[in-house]
Design a protein around this motif. Structure first.
Motif, PDB file in Angstrom:
ATOM      1  N   PRO A 114      -0.723 -65.567  75.246  1.00 28.26           N
ATOM      2  CA  PRO A 114      -0.709 -65.368  76.706  1.00 28.26           C
ATOM      3  C   PRO A 114       0.453 -64.470  77.126  1.00 28.26           C
ATOM      4  O   PRO A 114       1.548 -64.537  76.568  1.00 28.26           O
ATOM      5  N   LEU A 115       0.185 -63.614  78.102  1.00 30.22           N
ATOM      6  CA  LEU A 115       1.215 -62.772  78.709  1.00 30.22           C
ATOM      7  C   LEU A 115       1.511 -63.330  80.094  1.00 30.22           C
ATOM      8  O   LEU A 115       0.634 -63.335  80.964  1.00 30.22           O
ATOM      9  N   LEU A 116       2.715 -63.816  80.286  1.00 35.15           N
ATOM     10  CA  LEU A 116       3.089 -64.502  81.527  1.00 35.15           C
ATOM     11  C   LEU A 116       3.943 -63.595  82.402  1.00 35.15           C
ATOM     12  O   LEU A 116       4.802 -62.854  81.906  1.00 35.15           O
ATOM     13  N   ASP A 117       3.717 -63.684  83.728  1.00 34.50           N
ATOM     14  CA  ASP A 117       4.571 -62.935  84.635  1.00 34.50           C
ATOM     15  C   ASP A 117       5.864 -63.688  84.877  1.00 34.50           C
ATOM     16  O   ASP A 117       6.097 -64.758  84.299  1.00 34.50           O
ATOM     17  N   ARG A 118       6.711 -63.166  85.721  1.00 37.26           N
ATOM     18  CA  ARG A 118       8.039 -63.764  85.933  1.00 37.26           C
ATOM     19  C   ARG A 118       7.969 -65.142  86.579  1.00 37.26           C
ATOM     20  O   ARG A 118       8.947 -65.890  86.539  1.00 37.26           O
ATOM     21  N   HIS A 119       6.814 -65.473  87.168  1.00 41.66           N
ATOM     22  CA  HIS A 119       6.647 -66.787  87.787  1.00 41.66           C
ATOM     23  C   HIS A 119       5.950 -67.779  86.863  1.00 41.66           C
ATOM     24  O   HIS A 119       5.695 -68.914  87.267  1.00 41.66           O
ATOM     25  N   GLY A 120       5.635 -67.341  85.658  1.00 42.03           N
ATOM     26  CA  GLY A 120       4.986 -68.221  84.710  1.00 42.03           C
ATOM     27  C   GLY A 120       3.478 -68.236  84.772  1.00 42.03           C
ATOM     28  O   GLY A 120       2.827 -68.998  84.046  1.00 42.03           O
ATOM     29  N   SER A 121       2.890 -67.410  85.621  1.00 48.45           N
ATOM     30  CA  SER A 121       1.434 -67.327  85.713  1.00 48.45           C
ATOM     31  C   SER A 121       0.905 -66.358  84.659  1.00 48.45           C
ATOM     32  O   SER A 121       1.581 -65.383  84.302  1.00 48.45           O
ATOM     33  N   THR A 122      -0.304 -66.616  84.192  1.00 49.99           N
ATOM     34  CA  THR A 122      -0.882 -65.783  83.141  1.00 49.99           C
ATOM     35  C   THR A 122      -1.410 -64.476  83.717  1.00 49.99           C
ATOM     36  O   THR A 122      -2.258 -64.472  84.612  1.00 49.99           O
ATOM     37  N   LEU A 123      -0.888 -63.359  83.202  1.00 50.28           N
ATOM     38  CA  LEU A 123      -1.404 -62.042  83.572  1.00 50.28           C
ATOM     39  C   LEU A 123      -2.704 -61.757  82.831  1.00 50.28           C
ATOM     40  O   LEU A 123      -3.694 -61.345  83.427  1.00 50.28           O
ATOM     41  N   THR A 124      -2.681 -61.957  81.539  1.00 48.72           N
ATOM     42  CA  THR A 124      -3.826 -61.756  80.668  1.00 48.72           C
ATOM     43  C   THR A 124      -3.512 -62.421  79.336  1.00 48.72           C
ATOM     44  O   THR A 124      -2.457 -63.046  79.184  1.00 48.72           O
ATOM     45  N   GLU A 125      -4.403 -62.313  78.392  1.00 50.44           N
ATOM     46  CA  GLU A 125      -4.160 -62.820  77.051  1.00 50.44           C
ATOM     47  C   GLU A 125      -4.501 -61.743  76.044  1.00 50.44           C
ATOM     48  O   GLU A 125      -5.500 -61.026  76.204  1.00 50.44           O
ATOM     49  N   MET A 126      -3.662 -61.637  75.032  1.00 49.59           N
ATOM     50  CA  MET A 126      -3.926 -60.711  73.941  1.00 49.59           C
ATOM     51  C   MET A 126      -4.561 -61.491  72.799  1.00 49.59           C
ATOM     52  O   MET A 126      -3.996 -62.486  72.324  1.00 49.59           O
ATOM     53  N   VAL A 127      -5.733 -61.058  72.390  1.00 52.28           N
ATOM     54  CA  VAL A 127      -6.437 -61.702  71.284  1.00 52.28           C
ATOM     55  C   VAL A 127      -6.245 -60.842  70.042  1.00 52.28           C
ATOM     56  O   VAL A 127      -6.493 -59.636  70.061  1.00 52.28           O
ATOM     57  N   VAL A 128      -5.799 -61.463  68.964  1.00 49.46           N
ATOM     58  CA  VAL A 128      -5.554 -60.758  67.705  1.00 49.46           C
ATOM     59  C   VAL A 128      -6.476 -61.321  66.636  1.00 49.46           C
ATOM     60  O   VAL A 128      -6.559 -62.542  66.450  1.00 49.46           O
ATOM     61  N   ILE A 129      -7.166 -60.433  65.939  1.00 46.40           N
ATOM     62  CA  ILE A 129      -8.066 -60.827  64.854  1.00 46.40           C
ATOM     63  C   ILE A 129      -7.465 -60.318  63.545  1.00 46.40           C
ATOM     64  O   ILE A 129      -7.248 -59.103  63.381  1.00 46.40           O
ATOM     65  N   THR A 130      -7.170 -61.208  62.632  1.00 44.86           N
ATOM     66  CA  THR A 130      -6.591 -60.812  61.344  1.00 44.86           C
ATOM     67  C   THR A 130      -7.691 -60.348  60.392  1.00 44.86           C
ATOM     68  O   THR A 130      -8.885 -60.605  60.592  1.00 44.86           O
ATOM     69  N   ARG A 131      -7.263 -59.657  59.341  1.00 41.79           N
ATOM     70  CA  ARG A 131      -8.218 -59.172  58.345  1.00 41.79           C
ATOM     71  C   ARG A 131      -8.696 -60.328  57.465  1.00 41.79           C
ATOM     72  O   ARG A 131      -7.887 -61.116  56.957  1.00 41.79           O
ATOM     73  N   ASP A 132     -10.011 -60.415  57.321  1.00 41.06           N
ATOM     74  CA  ASP A 132     -10.643 -61.417  56.454  1.00 41.06           C
ATOM     75  C   ASP A 132     -10.259 -62.844  56.837  1.00 41.06           C
ATOM     76  O   ASP A 132     -10.279 -63.747  55.977  1.00 41.06           O
ATOM     77  N   GLY A 133      -9.882 -63.024  58.096  1.00 41.38           N
ATOM     78  CA  GLY A 133      -9.564 -64.366  58.549  1.00 41.38           C
ATOM     79  C   GLY A 133      -8.272 -64.927  57.997  1.00 41.38           C
ATOM     80  O   GLY A 133      -8.040 -66.143  58.038  1.00 41.38           O
ATOM     81  N   ALA A 134      -7.420 -64.048  57.489  1.00 44.42           N
ATOM     82  CA  ALA A 134      -6.156 -64.505  56.896  1.00 44.42           C
ATOM     83  C   ALA A 134      -5.238 -65.060  57.977  1.00 44.42           C
ATOM     84  O   ALA A 134      -5.230 -64.564  59.104  1.00 44.42           O
ATOM     85  N   PRO A 135      -4.444 -66.076  57.670  1.00 43.36           N
ATOM     86  CA  PRO A 135      -3.506 -66.622  58.668  1.00 43.36           C
ATOM     87  C   PRO A 135      -2.350 -65.659  58.897  1.00 43.36           C
ATOM     88  O   PRO A 135      -1.995 -64.859  58.027  1.00 43.36           O
ATOM     89  N   LEU A 136      -1.762 -65.749  60.083  1.00 41.97           N
ATOM     90  CA  LEU A 136      -0.571 -64.957  60.371  1.00 41.97           C
ATOM     91  C   LEU A 136       0.629 -65.533  59.626  1.00 41.97           C
ATOM     92  O   LEU A 136       0.787 -66.753  59.533  1.00 41.97           O
ATOM     93  N   SER A 137       1.456 -64.632  59.148  1.00 40.29           N
ATOM     94  CA  SER A 137       2.716 -65.089  58.556  1.00 40.29           C
ATOM     95  C   SER A 137       3.675 -65.472  59.669  1.00 40.29           C
ATOM     96  O   SER A 137       3.455 -65.148  60.841  1.00 40.29           O
TER      97      SER A 137
END
Length: 382
Positions: free
Chosen positions: A85-108
């Motif tokens: 989530p991307l939050l503004d200065r008041h803590g409200s959600t501006l938008t969300e960034m969705v990230v898809i990893t390769r082959d479903g690998a977990p993020l380090s």
């Protein structure tokens, strides 16, 4: 141990350097599209993710896989899908960034930490870009209003007619950049002078647009030599037929025709404030409304009143902004305006207007006006 510690420290330094470089790249632009594109490029190219996009209107951005268009993905690390989530200065959600990893690998841990910091910096950059866009929009609006103000001022009489035996002057001040008051003087082929003072309901740009339409229709009829009653009736029906929005922006108007040869005036008051006429007496005569405002009802009947102007006669026509000047909660009112007009000892129109305006300024302590103010004085020279 020392070698491992040194490698760990180098990794930490590399991470910090990468975050600094990323922060610099994101904040190097104030264009919203560039900010969003830069964040996604960093995520996909440098972290080698399979895909990344922003969801949640109005910041839906990026190459969103078709399967996610109707059903936004939930955060599911087991399938390599993460939401930040991307939050503004008041803590409200501006938008969300969705990230898809390769082959479903977990993020380090490093990738997770990097993306969390990236989301924070992206949120700040998006807010700055939005503020920049709003500032540009406001500047465009200001420029448009400034042009509209200049145009509206150019439509007011720039020079008042010089009629032997008469003194004529008017003044108009808008509450905002543009307003709904209308003042016009038209010399007719017969040698008579047509005068119109009108006030569109409301203030600001919408009323100014209606006022311009009113002016165009009036000027199209002005030289037809039709009686003022017929003109008011036709203007009323024309305005009413323009639709519901125009009916809400009805127009109070004072139509007047002056014949300087016979010193007579014909007046039709269409729902307007009463005009004041000093005509051989120290007590002003009120020229009251004889019908409804223009455009309020589909059919309205009007009557004309005729006057012979005596030596030194003076007539004041005004809009209600002249009476709606305030001193705290106290309104200037019609009686004070009439007294200011009566008490002015100036025989010329300009001096009379100046005297009235000084009285208004003294009453209000020159506070900001709450409505458009327009006044016209016609005086017969002694």
């Amino acid at each position: 141990m020392e070698i491992e510690s040194s490698l760990h420290l180098q990794q930490q330094i590399a991470r910090l350097q990468a975050l600094l470089d990323t922060t610099h790249r994101i904040h190097s632009t104030i264009e919203l599209d560039s900010v969003l594109r830069s964040v996604l490029q960093i995520t996909v190219r440098e972290l080698e993710m399979a895909g990344a996009f922003f969801t949640t209107f109005p910041f839906s951005y990026g190459d969103i896989p078709p399967r996610f268009l109707l059903h936004p993905p939930s955060s599911d690390p087991r399938r390599g899908c993460y939401r930040f989530p991307l939050l503004d200065r008041h803590g409200s959600t501006l938008t969300e960034m969705v990230v898809i990893t390769r082959d479903g690998a977990p993020l380090s841990l490093y990738e997770q930490d990097f993306l969390e910091h990236l989301a924070i910096q992206a949120a700040v950059a998006i807010e700055n870009a939005r503020y920049h866009e709003q500032t540009l929009d406001m500047e465009r609006v200001k420029q448009d209003l400034s042009c509209a103000r200049d145009i509206q001022r150019s439509l007011l009489p720039q020079v008042f007619p010089d009629i032997p035996g008469y003194s004529i002057d008017g003044r108009s001040q808008t509450c905002y950049e543009v307003g709904g008051d209308y003042l016009d003087l038209i010399k007719l082929p017969s040698g008579e002078l047509m005068v119109v003072v009108a006030d569109v309901a409301g203030k600001g740009l919408a009323s100014a647009l209606v006022g311009s339409s009113f002016r165009a229709a009036l000027r199209a009829m002005a030289n037809s030599e039709m009686p003022l009653v017929d003109m008011a009736t036709n203007m009323n029906l024309l305005h009413y037929k323009e639709g519901e929005e125009s009916r809400r922006r009805y127009v109070t108007a004072m139509f007047l025709r002056l014949d300087p040869k016979t010193h007579t005036v014909e007046v039709v008051n269409a729902g307007h404030n009463p005009a004041f006429l000093l005509n051989g007496s120290d007590v002003p005569e009120l020229i009251e409304a004889s019908g409804t405002p223009v455009g309020m009802l589909p059919f309205s009947s009007y009557t004309a009143e005729n006057y012979v102007l005596s030596d030194k006669a003076k007539l004041l026509i005004y809009t209600d902004g002249m009476t709606e000047v305030f001193q705290g909660d106290e309104e200037f009112g019609q009686d004070r305006l009439m007294e200011a007009f009566r008490a002015s000892r100036h025989t010329d129109a300009t001096g009379t207007l100046n005297s009235i305006w000084r009285t208004l300024d003294a009453f209000s302590n020159q506070e900001n006006q709450s409505d458009d103010m327009t006044a016209l004085v016609i005086g017969r020279k002694p």
